[in-house]
Scaffold this active site. Structure first.
Site, mmCIF file in Angstrom:
data_model
loop_
_atom_site.group_PDB
_atom_site.id
_atom_site.type_symbol
_atom_site.label_atom_id
_atom_site.label_comp_id
_atom_site.label_asym_id
_atom_site.label_seq_id
_atom_site.Cartn_x
_atom_site.Cartn_y
_atom_site.Cartn_z
ATOM 1 N N GLY A 192 -31.358 49.248 18.821
ATOM 2 C CA GLY A 192 -31.411 49.526 20.640
ATOM 3 C C GLY A 192 -30.321 50.129 21.031
ATOM 4 C CB ILE A 206 -35.595 36.913 18.795
ATOM 5 C CG1 ILE A 206 -36.104 37.734 20.016
ATOM 6 C CG2 ILE A 206 -34.770 37.985 17.813
ATOM 7 C CD1 ILE A 206 -34.750 37.809 20.863
ATOM 8 C CB ALA A 244 -32.964 41.343 25.993
ATOM 9 C CB THR A 251 -27.770 40.591 32.341
ATOM 10 O OG1 THR A 251 -27.864 41.277 33.484
ATOM 11 C CG2 THR A 251 -28.790 39.126 32.496
ATOM 12 C CE1 TYR A 303 -32.885 40.984 31.548
ATOM 13 C CE2 TYR A 303 -31.436 41.647 33.229
ATOM 14 C CZ TYR A 303 -31.575 41.606 31.926
ATOM 15 O OH TYR A 303 -30.683 42.244 31.278
ATOM 16 C CE LYS A 328 -29.917 38.748 28.650
ATOM 17 N NZ LYS A 328 -30.055 39.333 27.236
HETATM 18 N N1 LIG Z 1 -29.303 48.008 30.237
HETATM 19 C C1 LIG Z 1 -28.390 47.497 30.829
HETATM 20 O O1 LIG Z 1 -28.178 48.120 31.853
HETATM 21 C C2 LIG Z 1 -27.828 45.942 30.875
HETATM 22 C C3 LIG Z 1 -27.204 45.298 31.566
HETATM 23 C C4 LIG Z 1 -26.580 44.121 31.107
HETATM 24 C C5 LIG Z 1 -26.900 43.781 30.087
HETATM 25 N N2 LIG Z 1 -27.901 44.038 29.373
HETATM 26 C C6 LIG Z 1 -28.227 43.389 28.054
HETATM 27 O O2 LIG Z 1 -27.766 44.297 26.915
HETATM 28 C C7 LIG Z 1 -28.623 44.077 25.921
HETATM 29 C C8 LIG Z 1 -29.010 45.229 25.119
HETATM 30 O O3 LIG Z 1 -29.474 46.121 25.924
HETATM 31 P P1 LIG Z 1 -30.023 47.645 25.383
HETATM 32 O O4 LIG Z 1 -29.768 48.558 26.645
HETATM 33 O O5 LIG Z 1 -29.228 48.086 24.016
HETATM 34 O O6 LIG Z 1 -31.695 47.524 25.100
HETATM 35 P P2 LIG Z 1 -32.583 48.402 24.337
HETATM 36 O O7 LIG Z 1 -32.053 49.581 23.778
HETATM 37 O O8 LIG Z 1 -34.040 48.022 24.970
HETATM 38 O O9 LIG Z 1 -32.679 47.283 23.009
HETATM 39 C C9 LIG Z 1 -33.159 46.145 22.965
HETATM 40 C C10 LIG Z 1 -33.680 45.762 21.596
HETATM 41 O O10 LIG Z 1 -34.412 44.758 21.483
HETATM 42 C C11 LIG Z 1 -35.456 44.717 20.644
HETATM 43 N N3 LIG Z 1 -36.447 43.747 21.058
HETATM 44 C C12 LIG Z 1 -37.066 43.474 22.161
HETATM 45 N N4 LIG Z 1 -37.921 42.348 22.038
HETATM 46 C C13 LIG Z 1 -37.679 41.855 20.838
HETATM 47 C C14 LIG Z 1 -38.014 40.657 20.168
HETATM 48 N N5 LIG Z 1 -38.936 40.020 20.682
HETATM 49 N N6 LIG Z 1 -37.558 40.375 18.818
HETATM 50 C C15 LIG Z 1 -36.868 41.304 18.258
HETATM 51 N N7 LIG Z 1 -36.274 42.259 18.706
HETATM 52 C C16 LIG Z 1 -36.597 42.634 20.084
HETATM 53 C C17 LIG Z 1 -35.885 46.171 20.793
HETATM 54 O O11 LIG Z 1 -36.888 46.834 19.935
HETATM 55 P P3 LIG Z 1 -38.251 47.546 20.321
HETATM 56 O O12 LIG Z 1 -37.809 48.303 21.566
HETATM 57 O O13 LIG Z 1 -38.737 47.979 19.140
HETATM 58 O O14 LIG Z 1 -39.156 46.173 21.011
HETATM 59 C C18 LIG Z 1 -34.675 46.892 20.788
HETATM 60 O O15 LIG Z 1 -34.290 47.232 19.540
HETATM 61 C C19 LIG Z 1 -29.973 43.261 26.328
HETATM 62 O O16 LIG Z 1 -29.708 41.866 26.113
HETATM 63 C C20 LIG Z 1 -29.691 43.182 27.836
HETATM 64 O O17 LIG Z 1 -30.154 42.179 28.576
HETATM 65 C C21 LIG Z 1 -28.282 45.344 29.345
#
Ligand SMILES: NC(=O)c1ccc[n+]([C@@H]2O[C@H](COP(=O)([O-])OP(=O)(O)OC[C@H]3O[C@@H](n4cnc5c(N)ncnc54)[C@H](OP(=O)(O)O)[C@@H]3O)[C@@H](O)[C@H]2O)c1
Length: 290
Positions: A10, A37, A60, A101, A125, A129
């Site tokens: 991710g 997960i 997530a 988050t 969401y 979370k």
């Molecule tokens: N983006 C934001 O602005 C933001 C803000 C605050 C907090 N966050 C938090 O930051 C974290 C990381 O975000 P990110 O931007 O790095 O997200 P991302 O690029 O979408 O990465 C999420 C990863 O989780 C994997 N995943 C999803 N469902 C899964 C499951 N059921 N079992 C195992 N793996 C799974 C995805 O794999 P696949 O794609 O192959 O499904 C992907 O590798 C998350 O916890 C999110 O809630 C994000």
């Protein structure tokens, strides 16, 4: 330490893997293909195989609109998924570092949220979370729950079609002469490289608990876009969107700025101002593209 990263391919997971590897730890990067997960059996199998002393969960289901449409799936991943990780790490004696988050808050405080503020999520969401946070905190005493905000990094965000906000603005600036961006939603844009470094530093601490971890300062999305265009010397007419011009399908907090109070109290805060983080991101981007 042996460290397992969930969501290893991710946007955040890749930087977390690199940061822990650079600090000398042995990394097992687990993708969705390696582990589901929401399944306790799958989590147990993956963690028994890699025997980590620390598990970092960046996985997530975080597309806000899709979570609203599929609340059962969102809870299975963001809630039960976190519980499964907490249960297995508790059983094996490992520590769990779980990423959460700013969307656990409703945005009505009007001042930066500290860890002691009472969460009140506005959407599925945020609710799922928050349930994940509660499962982690009540299941494995060796936990770090780390809330962050508006993240962007060099690796594509898998849930959001690959383009982070910076890349989206720069792409749109090539296609249009004028852009209108919302000016009534306030966040702290936070680079994933800094979050990853903060997680490495925090993992050395004996002070388990709940932490806010974002860059310093805050801005609206319109102000963030303005800074991107100013720093890249992009010539485009940028205007704040009119109220109601881009109605959100799902309610979001208007002001979800976090204060890193717990990190600062322990003199562990490594974050710089969001504008400095953006400048560094753009410099790395330019070096990569040239
Ligand atoms: N983006 C934001 O602005 C933001 C803000 C605050 C907090 N966050 C938090 O930051 C974290 C990381 O975000 P990110 O931007 O790095 O997200 P991302 O690029 O979408 O990465 C999420 C990863 O989780 C994997 N995943 C999803 N469902 C899964 C499951 N059921 N079992 C195992 N793996 C799974 C995805 O794999 P696949 O794609 O192959 O499904 C992907 O590798 C998350 O916890 C999110 O809630 C994000």
């Amino acid at each position: 330490m042996r460290v397992a990263i969930m969501g290893g391919n991710g946007q955040l997971g890749q930087d977390v893997s690199s940061a822990f590897a650079a600090a000398g730890h042995t990394i097992t990067s687990l993708t969705h293909e390696d582990v589901e997960i929401s399944s306790l059996d799958s989590v147990r199998t993956a963690l028994v195989a890699s025997q980590p002393e620390l598990v970092v969960n960046t996985a997530a289901f975080h597309n806000v609109d899709k979570c609203e449409a599929e609340p059962g799936l969102a809870f299975a991943i963001n809630g039960i998924g976190a519980r499964n990780l907490a249960q297995v790490t508790e059983e094996t004696g490992a520590t769990l570092m779980h990423v959460s988050t700013d969307y656990v808050f409703d945005g009505k405080k009007g001042a930066p949220y500290v860890e002691e503020d009472v969460p009140a999520p506005l959407n599925v969401y945020g609710n799922t979370k928050l349930s994940g946070e509660f499962f982690v905190r009540s299941t494995n005493p060796r936990h770090f729950v780390v809330r962050t905000s508006a993240i962007y990094g060099e690796n594509p965000c898998r849930a959001k079609g690959g383009l982070n906000f910076v890349e989206l603005m720069l792409k749109l600036s090539k296609e249009r002469k004028e852009l209108r961006v919302v000016d009534d939603e306030f966040v702290t844009p936070t680079p994933t490289v800094q979050i990853a470094q903060q997680l490495v530093a925090l993992s050395m601490s004996p002070d388990y608990g709940l932490y806010h971890a974002t860059a310093e300062g805050s801005c609206s999305w319109y102000e963030f876009a303005g800074a991107i265009f100013e720093l890249t010397k992009t010539n485009i007419r940028l205007e704040p969107a009119r109220p109601g011009e881009f109605p959100a399908k799902v309610p979001r907090p208007r002001y979800s700025v976090l204060e890193n109070a717990a990190l600062k109290a322990r003199t562990m805060n490594i974050f710089s101002h969001w504008k400095e983080g953006l400048q560094e991101y753009l410099a790395r981007r330019e070096a990569r593209l040239s």
